[in-house]
Scaffold this active site. Sequence first.
Site: not given
Ligand code: DHK
Length: 147
Positions: A11-12, A19, A24, A75, A78, A99, A101-103, A108, A112
Amino acid sequence: MPDRVFALNGPNLNLLGQRQPEIYGAATLADVERECAALCGELGLALEFRQSNHEGVLVDWVQEARGAAKAIVINPGAFTHTSVALLDALNAFDGPVIEVHISNVHKREDFRRHSYVSLRADGVIAGCGTDGYGLALRRVANLLARP
Ligand code: DHK
């Protein structure tokens, strides 16, 4: 026939580039897909790159990967921190799972720092920006070449 890899985004991530770019980055998901496709060409992998905001759709895609892919890069957004269903689906997949994660999720909010997906993942990449996808694909290529 090149080995097929599913790269799944939760999602997102469709809003990548718009965003919270301070977290990100500026690249869009289309940019990431283009870079991943080019890299897969070099690595001799066939890429299936997808994004959904819906947990059940991601579960369906992980199940589809059982018959259609040798490895999964994911990825989960959430759903990383909430989804037992995604963990169960990944546990029913036999190949490598990386797995991404960009961040840096460890830098954080506390919530998370826990990942259900990490209970299954063979590798986890966090905090490398969108470069993490390429790193994950390189790892997949190595694992598929010599398990
Ligand atoms: C992306 C998201 O949307 C968050 O909900 C995760 C992750 C981290 C990312 O870092 O790619 O907590």
